[in-house]
Design a protein around this motif. Structure first.
Motif, PDB file in Angstrom:
ATOM      1  N   VAL A 128       3.405   6.871   5.143  1.00 12.54           N
ATOM      2  CA  VAL A 128       2.176   7.096   4.319  1.00 12.54           C
ATOM      3  C   VAL A 128       2.233   7.335   2.637  1.00 12.54           C
ATOM      4  O   VAL A 128       1.984   6.364   1.659  1.00 12.54           O
ATOM      5  N   ARG A 129       3.088   8.321   2.489  1.00 14.80           N
ATOM      6  CA  ARG A 129       2.910   8.808   0.987  1.00 14.80           C
ATOM      7  C   ARG A 129       4.380   8.488   0.590  1.00 14.80           C
ATOM      8  O   ARG A 129       4.313   8.698  -1.011  1.00 14.80           O
ATOM      9  N   LEU A 130       5.506   8.014   1.268  1.00 13.90           N
ATOM     10  CA  LEU A 130       6.302   7.102   0.622  1.00 13.90           C
ATOM     11  C   LEU A 130       6.499   6.168   0.188  1.00 13.90           C
ATOM     12  O   LEU A 130       6.833   6.223  -0.404  1.00 13.90           O
ATOM     13  N   GLY A 131       5.133   5.289   0.733  1.00 14.27           N
ATOM     14  CA  GLY A 131       4.477   4.033   0.624  1.00 14.27           C
ATOM     15  C   GLY A 131       4.561   3.321  -1.110  1.00 14.27           C
ATOM     16  O   GLY A 131       5.211   2.665  -1.957  1.00 14.27           O
ATOM     17  N   PRO A 132       3.813   4.664  -1.483  1.00 16.26           N
ATOM     18  CA  PRO A 132       3.125   4.826  -3.483  1.00 16.26           C
ATOM     19  C   PRO A 132       4.534   4.939  -4.089  1.00 16.26           C
ATOM     20  O   PRO A 132       4.995   4.089  -5.395  1.00 16.26           O
ATOM     21  N   VAL A 133       5.574   5.379  -3.515  1.00 16.68           N
ATOM     22  CA  VAL A 133       7.369   5.275  -4.094  1.00 16.68           C
ATOM     23  C   VAL A 133       7.059   4.463  -4.492  1.00 16.68           C
ATOM     24  O   VAL A 133       7.899   4.008  -6.371  1.00 16.68           O
ATOM     25  N   GLY A 134       7.374   3.387  -3.450  1.00 21.35           N
ATOM     26  CA  GLY A 134       7.476   2.071  -3.149  1.00 21.35           C
ATOM     27  C   GLY A 134       6.791   0.968  -4.450  1.00 21.35           C
ATOM     28  O   GLY A 134       7.344  -0.445  -3.944  1.00 21.35           O
ATOM     29  N   ASN A 135       5.368   1.287  -4.713  1.00 24.10           N
ATOM     30  CA  ASN A 135       4.030   1.326  -4.934  1.00 24.10           C
ATOM     31  C   ASN A 135       3.745  -0.086  -3.587  1.00 24.10           C
ATOM     32  O   ASN A 135       3.232  -1.218  -4.415  1.00 24.10           O
ATOM     33  N   ILE A 136       3.759   0.558  -3.052  1.00 24.76           N
ATOM     34  CA  ILE A 136       3.157  -0.122  -1.530  1.00 24.76           C
ATOM     35  C   ILE A 136       2.544   0.868  -0.842  1.00 24.76           C
ATOM     36  O   ILE A 136       2.695   1.793  -0.942  1.00 24.76           O
ATOM     37  N   GLU A 137       1.389   0.428  -0.188  1.00 22.09           N
ATOM     38  CA  GLU A 137      -0.209   0.664   0.395  1.00 22.09           C
ATOM     39  C   GLU A 137       0.137   0.405   2.072  1.00 22.09           C
ATOM     40  O   GLU A 137       1.320  -0.434   2.480  1.00 22.09           O
ATOM     41  N   VAL A 138       0.075   1.350   2.462  1.00 21.65           N
ATOM     42  CA  VAL A 138       0.816   1.397   3.758  1.00 21.65           C
ATOM     43  C   VAL A 138      -0.672   1.962   4.655  1.00 21.65           C
ATOM     44  O   VAL A 138      -0.849   2.958   4.601  1.00 21.65           O
ATOM     45  N   VAL A 139      -0.742   1.095   5.619  1.00 20.75           N
ATOM     46  CA  VAL A 139      -2.084   1.293   6.481  1.00 20.75           C
ATOM     47  C   VAL A 139      -1.578   1.028   7.325  1.00 20.75           C
ATOM     48  O   VAL A 139      -1.253   0.757   8.552  1.00 20.75           O
ATOM     49  N   ALA A 140      -1.983   2.704   8.908  1.00 21.19           N
ATOM     50  CA  ALA A 140      -1.836   2.644   9.888  1.00 21.19           C
ATOM     51  C   ALA A 140      -3.238   3.081  10.441  1.00 21.19           C
ATOM     52  O   ALA A 140      -4.253   3.170  10.094  1.00 21.19           O
ATOM     53  N   PRO A 141      -3.250   2.901  11.978  1.00 19.00           N
ATOM     54  CA  PRO A 141      -4.159   3.207  13.210  1.00 19.00           C
ATOM     55  C   PRO A 141      -5.244   4.059  13.158  1.00 19.00           C
ATOM     56  O   PRO A 141      -4.309   4.835  12.673  1.00 19.00           O
ATOM     57  N   PRO A 142      -6.461   4.565  12.999  1.00 22.39           N
ATOM     58  CA  PRO A 142      -7.165   4.944  13.042  1.00 22.39           C
ATOM     59  C   PRO A 142      -6.294   6.632  13.349  1.00 22.39           C
ATOM     60  O   PRO A 142      -5.601   6.551  14.546  1.00 22.39           O
ATOM     61  N   ARG A 143      -5.817   8.261  12.848  1.00 25.30           N
ATOM     62  CA  ARG A 143      -5.058   8.799  13.807  1.00 25.30           C
ATOM     63  C   ARG A 143      -5.884   8.605  15.466  1.00 25.30           C
ATOM     64  O   ARG A 143      -5.465   9.361  15.556  1.00 25.30           O
TER      65      ARG A 143
END
Length: 535
Positions: A54-69
Motif C-alpha cells: 500500500v505504501r509502495l504503490g505511491p512510489v510508482g504514482n499508484i493508489e493501492v486499494v485493499a479490502p477492509p482490514r
C-alpha cells in the motif's frame, strides 16, 4: 463601438471565462490523484503483505486499494473470503488499472490458514478460486496478476502444536529422501506425531496443491496475465520438492514458463506483481546487474530456501519484468547483494564500493542477506557503514528483512516503481515531489523496520519476554501491551537519533509522531508508522 454592444460582449466574455474556470476546476478535481489504481487482495494483514504494498504503490504514482482490514483475519483467525469476494463484486472495476490477488487469501483465508485443513475443503477452495474467472468475465480488459503459494514444510507455531511442530517439520523434510537412516528416523517421527495432526497436514498439502494446479489452469485460459507460484519457507529436500516438480512439469507442458514462474518466497509476491504491472504498463524492462559480496555465498542456498542465492536473485529480476545483464555498462540498475557478515572487513569494503558507484551516478539496489538461520535483519557493522557514508536515502531500492526472497522481493519492486516513475516526462512538479517523498518514507521505513527493529530491538524484546517466561509464539493481550510499551520506548530512541542523521541536508523531516505495535501478538513482525514532512 455601441456601448450596449460593448457591455454585451464584456458580459459574454466574463461569463465564458467563469464557465471555463469552473469547468477547469471541476475537471481538475475529477482527475485521479494517482496515475494508476491497483486493486489488491493481500496474502494476509501483516505489514509486508498489506502495509508495504500500500505504501509502495505511491512510489510508482499508484493508489493501492485493499479490502477492509477486518476482512483479512489475524494470525490464526482466518480471513473472510466470502466477504472479500462480495467486496470485490462491489468495486467498479473500470476504475482500476490492475488486480493483484492472493489466491491463498481468497481460497483459505491467508497464509496461516492454508497450512491447516480446518473447515476449508478442497471443493470450497475450488469454488472460491474460480471466482476470479467470473471477475474476469465482468472486466475482460482488466489485467489480473495472481499468486499461489506452495505450502511450506513446517506448520505455523502455536500453543497446540508446540510439542510436535519441529518433529512434523523434520518428518516433512526427510520422509521423501531415499536414505536408510533418514527413513528410519522418519518412521520413528511418524509414531511420535499425533495421528490427527499428521492426517490434517497431509490433507492440507493435497488441497493446496490442487489449488496450485487450478491457478495454472486459470493462467492457461487467460484469466491471469501473470501468475507467480511461490515456494514458502522450505529446504532443498522435503515433501514440497515432488509437488514443485509436478507443477513445473505441467507449466512446461503447457508452454507457460514465461507466464508462470515457480520461485522462492511468499510475503513479498504482491510487490513483485505490482512491479510487473508497472514495467508492463510503462514498457520499462530494467537491465539489472547483480553484484555479490562473496562468490561463496552467491552459490550457497540461503536459509529457508531451496535454491542458490544467485538463482533467487535471477528469478526475482525476471518476475518484475527486468533483464539480468553481466556488463555494468549495459545496466540501468546495479543490484548489490551483501551476504558476508562472517567475512572480516568485507562490510567496510563493500560499502565503499557502493559509495563510489553512487558518486558515479549509478542507480543502486541493496539487500543484506543473513547466511545463518537467524534471518533477524541486517548486519550492524555493514549498516553502520551505510549510515556513516550517508547512503540510505540514495538507494533506488533497499531491504534487509527476513529471508533472501523476502528482501529481494521488496527492494527490486521499489526500484522498478521508483525508476519507472522517475523516467516519465509527463509528471508535474507536485507529483514528482510526492513520489520523492514516498520513496524517502519507504527507505527510512526499511531502515527502521528491517534493521533497527529486526536486528537491534527484536532481540531485546525476546530477552524481555524470556525473563518473564512468556510464550513467545503468542503473547496474551496484557503481555502484548507490556511488550509494545517496551518496544516503543526502544524504537523511539533510535527513531529520534537516526532521523537526525539520515535526513541531515534533506528537505524532508520525519515528524515527532511515531507508531509501533505488534499486529499478531508476537515479536516476529511489527507495524511501524510515521509521517514525513517535506518542503
Amino acid at each position: 463601438m455601441n456601448s450596449n454592444k460593448y457591455q454585451f460582449i464584456k458580459q459574454f466574455v466574463g461569463l465564458f471565462l467563469a464557465v471555463f474556470l469552473l469547468s477547469t476546476a471541476i475537471f481538475a478535481q475529477a482527475q485521479p490523484k494517482y496515475g494508476a489504481r491497483i486493486l489488491l487482495v493481500p496474502l494476509d494483514d501483516r505489514p509486508p503483505c498489506l502495509q508495504f504494498p500500500v505504501r509502495l504503490g505511491p512510489v510508482g504514482n499508484i493508489e493501492v486499494v485493499a479490502p477492509p482490514r477486518e476482512m483479512l483475519g489475524k494470525f490464526t483467525t482466518p480471513g473472510e473470503p466470502e466477504k472479500i469476494m462480495a467486496w470485490l463484486g462491489q468495486q467498479d472495476l473500470k476504475q482500476f488499472d490492475a488486480l493483484v490477488v492472493s489466491l491463498d487469501m481468497l481460497a483459505y483465508g491467508g497464509l496461516v490458514a492454508m497450512r491447516e485443513y480446518g473447515n476449508v475443503t478442497r471443493e470450497t477452495a475450488n469454488k472460491r478460486i474460480d471466482f476470479i474467472r467470473e471477475l474476469k468475465k465482468k472486466a475482460p480488459r482488466l489485467p489480473i496478476y495472481g499468486s499461489s503459494v506452495i505450502m511450506r514444510l513446517a506448520p505455523t507455531g502455536n500453543v497446540v502444536n508446540e510439542s510436535y511442530r519441529a518433529k512434523l517439520a523434520r518428518w516433512a523434510e526427510i520422509s521423501p529422501v531415499k536414505d536408510e537412516k533418514l527413513q528410519a528416523e522418519a518412521r520413528k517421527l511418524e509414531k511420535e506425531i499425533p495421528v490427527e495432526a499428521l492426517a490434517n497436514y497431509k490433507l492440507a498439502r493435497e488441497r493446496d496443491l490442487a489449488g496450485n494446479f487450478q491457478a495454472i489452469e486459470l493462467a492457461k485460459n487467460g484469466v491471469f496475465d501473470y501468475l507467480i507460484v511461490s515456494q514458502d519457507d522450505a529446504h532443498p529436500t522435503g515433501v514440497h520438492v515432488a509437488e514443485r516438480e509436478r507443477l513445473l512439469a505441467e507449466i512446461n507442458r503447457l508452454g507457460l514458463s514465461e507466464k508462470i514462474p515457480v520461485q522462492p518466497g511468499a510475503d513479498e509476491v504482491s510487490m513483485l506483481l505490482m512491479a510487473r504491472f508497472v514495467s508492463s504498463k510503462d514498457k520499462y524492462a530494467p537491465r539489472v546487474k547483480a553484484v555479490y559480496s562473496s562468490e561463496a555465498t552467491r552459490t550457497t542456498v540461503m536459509p529457508f530456501e531451496d535454491r542458490k542465492l544467485f538463482e533467487t536473485v535471477s528469478y526475482h529480476i525476471r518476475a518484475v519484468g527486468g533483464r539480468e545483464v553481466a556488463d555494468e555498462k549495459q545496466a540501468d540498475l546495479l543490484f548489490y547483494v551483501f551476504a558476508s557478515r562472517f567475512e572480516p572487513g568485507r562490510a567496510e569494503t563493500f560499502a565503499a564500493e557502493i559509495e563510489e558507484k553512487i558518486k558515479q551516478g549509478k542507480r543502486i539496489i541493496l539487500v543484506d542477506v543473513d547466511p545463518s538461520a537467524k534471518t533477524e535483519g541486517a548486519e550492524p557493522k555493514f549498516m553502520d557503514e551505510i549510515k556513516r557514508r550517508g547512503l540510505i536515502l540514495k538507494f533506488s531500492g533497499f531491504a534487509t528483512w527476513n529471508t533472501a526472497g523476502n528482501m529481494i522481493g521488496t527492494a527490486l519492486p521499489q526500484a522498478v516503481l521508483f525508476e519507472s516513475t522517475r523516467r516519465r516526462s509527463n509528471l508535474n512538479s507536485k507529483v514528482k515531489s510526492r513520489v520523492s517523498e514516498e520513496q524517502n518514507w519507504f527507505l527510512f521505513h526499511r531502515w527502521l523496520d528491517d534493521y533497527i527493529y529486526n536486528a537491534v530491538v527484536r532481540p531485546e524484546i525476546r530477552k524481555f519476554a524470556a525473563e518473564r517466561k512468556w510464550n513467545q509464539l503468542r503473547f496474551t493481550e496484557a503481555q502484548t501491551d507490556e511488550v509494545e510499551k517496551f518496544g516503543f520506548a526502544e524504537m523511539r530512541k533510535h527513531y529520534v537519533a537516526d532521523k537526525a542523521v539520515i535526513f541531515a541536508g534533506s528537505n524532508c523531516r520525519p515528524s515527532d509522531d511515531f507508531g509501533f505495535y505488534l499486529p499478531w501478538n508476537r515479536a516476529f513482525e511489527a507495524d511501524i508508522d510515521f509521517k514525513l514532512n517535506c518542503k
